[in-house]
Design an enzyme around this catalytic site. Structure first.
Site, PDB file in Angstrom:
ATOM      1  N   ASP A  70      36.931  39.666  40.566  1.00  8.72           N
ATOM      2  CA  ASP A  70      36.831  41.097  40.221  1.00  8.72           C
ATOM      3  C   ASP A  70      35.596  41.373  39.372  1.00  8.72           C
ATOM      4  O   ASP A  70      35.682  41.795  38.208  1.00  8.72           O
ATOM      5  CB  ASP A  70      38.093  41.569  39.498  1.00  8.72           C
ATOM      6  N   ASP A  82      35.045  43.007  31.979  1.00  9.65           N
ATOM      7  CA  ASP A  82      36.500  43.185  32.071  1.00  9.65           C
ATOM      8  C   ASP A  82      37.173  41.824  32.213  1.00  9.65           C
ATOM      9  O   ASP A  82      38.184  41.686  32.877  1.00  9.65           O
ATOM     10  CB  ASP A  82      36.846  44.086  33.264  1.00  9.65           C
TER      11      ASP A  82
END
Length: 266
Positions: free
Chosen positions: A209, A192
């Site tokens: 993240d 991502d």
């Protein structure tokens, strides 16, 4: 000895202070984050000596919120609190069930969220060990992850999307190295990666993240790799960087030799 009831009441008052001057939607989000179990987990982190004070929200993400916290010496840390809602559970379950490291993990919503936190902690550690700049993981418990704070006394470091780059090509090369070295040395693919998941600190990119990152032996790891390359190249093209063709980056990542292999041949 402070009872859990007293601790819960204390932390609940602190959370009320964090909610001051917020909109109704933001208060609802805080209600999802600071449930009873989470407050008691924060209390445990406090009594264990990791946290002294939780100060202010840094960011709001798809899976949880990040808060600025300090220890007894006043040193800053980032406290990531993962939501335990059903929607979060559904979103992260596919990344856990598809990760060979957590094969066989099933169970209720809470157990899956706890596994997700464990997964992000392990991914941060693997990236850091491979020399890729990420927030240093400190500890985790239940749905709370404590890690290095990326920023300074003025606040958190900005996202890549919000920064004017002095040399877009240099920054691009650094970010591409995250992809290639992540695959070869950490044996992970972020999955991502974008301008939203990279912070800029003192002119240097730092990847964040990483909870959804998969091991390279995952069945769709190469698809995730292609997506990361495509996203990064699209962003840096708009910033005027000298971008390498998607297929060339992919081949270098998957089939290119790493430094250890080149040294062995020599």
């Amino acid at each position: 000895m402070t009872s859990y009831e007293e601790a819960y009441a204390y932390l609940e008052r602190h959370v009320d202070a964090l909610k001051t001057n917020k909109t109704g939607d933001e208060r609802q989000t805080d209600g999802e984050v600071f449930d009873r179990k989470t407050l008691l987990t924060i209390y445990d982190l406090m009594t264990s000596g990791y946290i002294d004070v939780v100060h202010y929200p840094i960011s709001t993400g798809k899976e949880g919120n990040v808060f600025y916290a300090t220890d007894e010496d006043g040193d800053g840390m980032a406290l990531k609190i993962f939501r335990t809602s059903t929607s979060t559970f559904k979103r992260v379950a596919k990344y856990i069930e598809g990760d060979p490291r957590f094969r066989g993990i099933t169970g209720n919503r809470w157990r899956m969220i706890y596994t997700w936190v464990n997964k992000e902690f392990k991914n941060l550690a693997r990236y850091a060990e491979a020399g890729i700049p990420v927030p240093e993981p400190i500890t985790f418990q239940h749905n709370c992850l404590l890690m290095e704070f990326i920023g300074d006394e003025s606040g958190p470091a900005p996202q890549l999307k919000d920064v004017v780059l002095d040399d877009p090509t240099d920054t691009y090369d650094e970010v591409v190295s995250f992809i290639i070295d992540g695959w070869k040395d950490a044996h992970l693919v972020h999955g991502d990666l974008s301008e939203y998941n990279i912070l800029m600190s003192d002119g240097q990119p730092i990847m964040i993240d990483v909870g959804q990152a998969m091991t390279t032996d995952n069945y769709n790891a190469k698809e995730l790799l292609e997506r990361d390359i495509r996203n990064i190249n699209a962003f840096f093209r708009k910033r005027g960087a000298d971008v390498i063709d998607d297929k060339v980056v992919f081949e270098e990542t998957v089939n290119g030799k790493d430094e250890d292999e080149e040294e062995e041949e020599e």
